[in-house]
Design a protein around this motif. Structure first.
Motif, PDB file in Angstrom:
ATOM      1  N   TRP A 268      33.209  33.147  39.146  1.00 50.69           N
ATOM      2  CA  TRP A 268      33.454  32.382  37.913  1.00 50.69           C
ATOM      3  C   TRP A 268      33.578  33.331  36.719  1.00 50.69           C
ATOM      4  O   TRP A 268      34.499  33.213  35.906  1.00 50.69           O
ATOM      5  CB  TRP A 268      32.299  31.401  37.711  1.00 50.69           C
ATOM      6  CG  TRP A 268      32.417  30.512  36.499  1.00 50.69           C
ATOM      7  CD1 TRP A 268      33.481  30.383  35.642  1.00 50.69           C
ATOM      8  CD2 TRP A 268      31.415  29.618  36.012  1.00 50.69           C
ATOM      9  NE1 TRP A 268      33.193  29.465  34.652  1.00 50.69           N
ATOM     10  CE2 TRP A 268      31.934  28.989  34.852  1.00 50.69           C
ATOM     11  CE3 TRP A 268      30.134  29.296  36.430  1.00 50.69           C
ATOM     12  CZ2 TRP A 268      31.213  28.056  34.124  1.00 50.69           C
ATOM     13  CZ3 TRP A 268      29.401  28.367  35.704  1.00 50.69           C
ATOM     14  CH2 TRP A 268      29.940  27.752  34.564  1.00 50.69           C
ATOM     15  N   ALA A 269      32.659  34.282  36.632  1.00 50.93           N
ATOM     16  CA  ALA A 269      32.716  35.234  35.520  1.00 50.93           C
ATOM     17  C   ALA A 269      33.959  36.114  35.596  1.00 50.93           C
ATOM     18  O   ALA A 269      34.600  36.399  34.575  1.00 50.93           O
ATOM     19  CB  ALA A 269      31.461  36.102  35.525  1.00 50.93           C
ATOM     20  N   GLU A 272      37.178  34.581  34.136  1.00 49.15           N
ATOM     21  CA  GLU A 272      37.268  34.258  32.708  1.00 49.15           C
ATOM     22  C   GLU A 272      38.360  35.087  32.033  1.00 49.15           C
ATOM     23  O   GLU A 272      38.565  36.258  32.361  1.00 49.15           O
ATOM     24  CB  GLU A 272      35.935  34.539  32.018  1.00 49.15           C
ATOM     25  CG  GLU A 272      34.882  33.488  32.213  1.00 49.15           C
ATOM     26  CD  GLU A 272      33.723  33.693  31.253  1.00 49.15           C
ATOM     27  OE1 GLU A 272      33.823  33.208  30.102  1.00 49.15           O
ATOM     28  OE2 GLU A 272      32.744  34.338  31.642  1.00 49.15           O
ATOM     29  N   ARG A 273      39.023  34.473  31.057  1.00 53.15           N
ATOM     30  CA  ARG A 273      40.031  35.181  30.276  1.00 53.15           C
ATOM     31  C   ARG A 273      39.357  35.948  29.135  1.00 53.15           C
ATOM     32  O   ARG A 273      38.543  35.389  28.400  1.00 53.15           O
ATOM     33  CB  ARG A 273      41.065  34.210  29.698  1.00 53.15           C
ATOM     34  CG  ARG A 273      41.977  33.587  30.739  1.00 53.15           C
ATOM     35  CD  ARG A 273      42.946  32.605  30.093  1.00 53.15           C
ATOM     36  NE  ARG A 273      43.783  33.270  29.108  1.00 53.15           N
ATOM     37  CZ  ARG A 273      44.928  33.886  29.390  1.00 53.15           C
ATOM     38  NH1 ARG A 273      45.363  33.926  30.647  1.00 53.15           N
ATOM     39  NH2 ARG A 273      45.642  34.465  28.440  1.00 53.15           N
ATOM     40  N   GLN A 274      39.711  37.198  29.008  1.00 56.16           N
ATOM     41  CA  GLN A 274      39.204  37.994  27.893  1.00 56.16           C
ATOM     42  C   GLN A 274      40.067  37.751  26.653  1.00 56.16           C
ATOM     43  O   GLN A 274      41.189  37.252  26.755  1.00 56.16           O
ATOM     44  CB  GLN A 274      39.214  39.478  28.273  1.00 56.16           C
ATOM     45  CG  GLN A 274      38.214  39.823  29.375  1.00 56.16           C
ATOM     46  CD  GLN A 274      38.260  41.288  29.770  1.00 56.16           C
ATOM     47  OE1 GLN A 274      38.538  41.616  30.910  1.00 56.16           O
ATOM     48  NE2 GLN A 274      37.976  42.170  28.817  1.00 56.16           N
ATOM     49  N   PRO A 285      33.445  37.383  27.253  1.00 61.06           N
ATOM     50  CA  PRO A 285      33.880  37.267  28.653  1.00 61.06           C
ATOM     51  C   PRO A 285      33.906  38.623  29.359  1.00 61.06           C
ATOM     52  O   PRO A 285      33.535  38.725  30.532  1.00 61.06           O
ATOM     53  CB  PRO A 285      35.273  36.651  28.534  1.00 61.06           C
ATOM     54  CG  PRO A 285      35.242  35.891  27.260  1.00 61.06           C
ATOM     55  CD  PRO A 285      34.402  36.734  26.331  1.00 61.06           C
ATOM     56  N   LYS A 289      31.721  39.901  32.694  1.00 64.70           N
ATOM     57  CA  LYS A 289      32.291  40.570  33.867  1.00 64.70           C
ATOM     58  C   LYS A 289      31.509  41.835  34.203  1.00 64.70           C
ATOM     59  O   LYS A 289      31.287  42.154  35.378  1.00 64.70           O
ATOM     60  CB  LYS A 289      33.759  40.905  33.618  1.00 64.70           C
ATOM     61  CG  LYS A 289      34.661  39.677  33.566  1.00 64.70           C
ATOM     62  CD  LYS A 289      36.116  40.058  33.366  1.00 64.70           C
ATOM     63  CE  LYS A 289      36.996  38.802  33.293  1.00 64.70           C
ATOM     64  NZ  LYS A 289      38.432  39.129  33.175  1.00 64.70           N
TER      65      LYS A 289
END
Length: 488
Positions: A268-269, A272-274, A285, A289
């Protein structure tokens, strides 16, 4: 000294590394001597040794978070980090001296609870280390600019710290773990008391910027920030509760369930979009990560640190206690010798040419190869040493590059707090290893599987790191002119 600090010259970077080296040396003493003492002198079983090791992560969960937050807001004795480094150094030296006195403490107090005394002493040592460890590393970020220079500073930190780690394992191999403990107490005092007095700390740090969603880091924001680590925390609570309730062993379905949950939260992490290139504020985000990928690395490392003794005992049954201690000391000596040289001589030059993320993932790949070599062919000590030396490249990366990577995602004004959250990606996996992996290792007939578990964790970690896009690379892909490596 101030002139060297303003130029950030190599002698100053070495001086800046010494407080962190002191705490790293204390940990090296603990790694080399604690399991050996508990197994050979006090006769504890492997799962009991894991329980003693759980004291460290428990101390780190609150210790580094609290100390990090406090040190961001403290100014005393001419520094922000200085008071914690000085006090922590004295306490750490005293706690080291208590390690070989566990039996004496038990007898003096009239107790018949060697396990409880061992846990108490280990907890005292880790609490003392945690008072200083966060500030020693935050100090480096305080006095270096973001970008390649900060990466250089953290690789110098590992080179100096790793070199003394080599010395620690050499002393353990050549003179025994008791000599190592006493030498370590003196070195910790020297390196934690003098260097902080020679470093000028900035009295003000850049103003904190909120994340791109405008959030401030209150309690719930911190909990959301550490989301990839939730399953580790939940497992630690459940497993510790079971142990306190007297259920030291149980079916491994519990570990399997939480392991699956941990992988799902990590994925999930990683998905994520940065923030888009050039977006102001913090890259939370990206920070998540880092937490996800780093936690997998520490599953592998802590398994090796705590349970290598089980592998050595099984594969060399003719060895006496001293011989077992030498094999372990030489194994960690090989790991740390390469881990000390690799950051400054190999990893930092490669990070400047490519970037920290790719170099870090490649280093973990070499660690996988080293662990697999030891697992498949490690039936002679020299093969284990060779595998550990190869793994040392990845070890050098683990203890240097992630600091530079995560510090470029967050605000420098609260680097102490973020350092504490980042440390959770170390201590929560350590706690999971101490409480759960010990049951797995005890159930496996081949104790060499310690290396196999380490290889699997490192392979997953290497793949996870590749999901992180450093800001400079994201900006370059977006067309912004940026430095060639490591910076914004």
């Amino acid at each position: 000294m101030l002139q060297m600090q303003h130029r950030l010259s190599p002698p100053f970077l070495v001086l800046l590394s010494l407080p962190s080296t002191a705490m790293g040396f204390a940990l090296a003493v603990q790694i080399s001597a604690l399991s050996w003492l508990l197994s050979t002198r006090y006769g504890l079983d492997i799962h009991e040794i894991g329980l003693v090791w759980a004291a460290g992560p428990l101390a780190g969960i609150l210790g580094q978070m609290l100390i990090g937050l406090l040190s961001d807001q403290t100014w005393a004795w001419g520094g922000r980090r200085r008071p914690y480094i000085l006090v922590g150094g004295v306490l750490t030296a005293l706690a080291l001296l208590a390690l070989p006195a566990i039996g004496l403490i038990n007898e003096t107090l009239g107790l018949d609870a060697i396990l409880g005394v061992a846990i108490t002493v280990a907890l005292a040592l880790d609490l003392a280390i945690n008072v200083s460890f966060n500030p020693t590393r935050a100090l480096i970020a305080d006095v270096t600019p973001e970008g390649p220079m900060r990466t250089t500073a953290y690789t110098w930190m590992q080179t100096v710290s790793g070199s003394f780690g080599v010395l620690a394992y050499a002393i353990g191999a050549g003179f025994g773990n008791l000599a190592l403990i006493y030498f370590g107490a003196g070195l910790v005092l020297l390196f934690s008391l003098l260097p902080p007095l020679l470093v000028e700390e900035p009295k003000t740090l850049p103003t904190a910027e909120p994340g791109r969603d405008g959030q401030r880091l209150g309690l719930f924001a911190v909990l959301r920030l550490m989301r990839p680590l939730w399953p580790f925390a939940a497992y630690a609570a459940v497993a510790m509760g079971l142990k306190l309730a007297g259920q030291a062993t149980h079916p491994l379905w519990l570990e399997a369930g939480f392991g699956l949950a941990a992988l799902l939260f990590i994925v999930w992490a990683l998905l994520e979009r940065q923030p888009a290139p050039g977006t102001p504020g913090e890259d939370l985000p990206g920070f998540r990560k880092v937490l996800a990928a780093h936690s997998l690395s520490w599953i592998g490392m802590q398994t090796l640190f705590v349970y290598l003794i089980a592998t050595v005992k099984q594969r060399f049954p003719e060895a006496d206690d001293d011989a077992i201690g030498r094999v372990m000391a030489n194994s960690f000596l090989a790991l740390n010798a390469v881990g000390a040289l690799a950051p400054a001589l190999l990893l930092n030059p490669l990070a400047r040419r490519f970037d920290e993320v790719r170099v870090h993932a490649a280093g973990l790949g070499l660690m996988v190869a080293g662990f697999l070599l030891a697992y498949v062919a490690g039936y002679a000590p020299w093969v284990i040493y060779l595998g550990m030396a190869l793994a040392g490249i990845g070890w050098g990366a683990i203890v240097s590059l992630p600091f530079a990577m995560f510090s470029q995602c967050v605000s420098p004004a609260r680097i102490g707090l973020y350092m504490g959250v980042f440390n959770l990606s170390v201590v929560l996996p350590q706690l999971a290893v101490s409480l759960g992996i010990g049951l797995v290792v005890q159930a496996l007939p081949d104790k060499g599987s310690v290396f196999l578990i380490g290889a699997a964790a490192m392979a997953l970690s290497a793949l996870s790191w590749l999901a992180l896009v450093p800001r400079w690379r994201a900006q370059a892909q977006g067309g912004a002119g940026v430095p060639a490596a490591g910076g914004h």
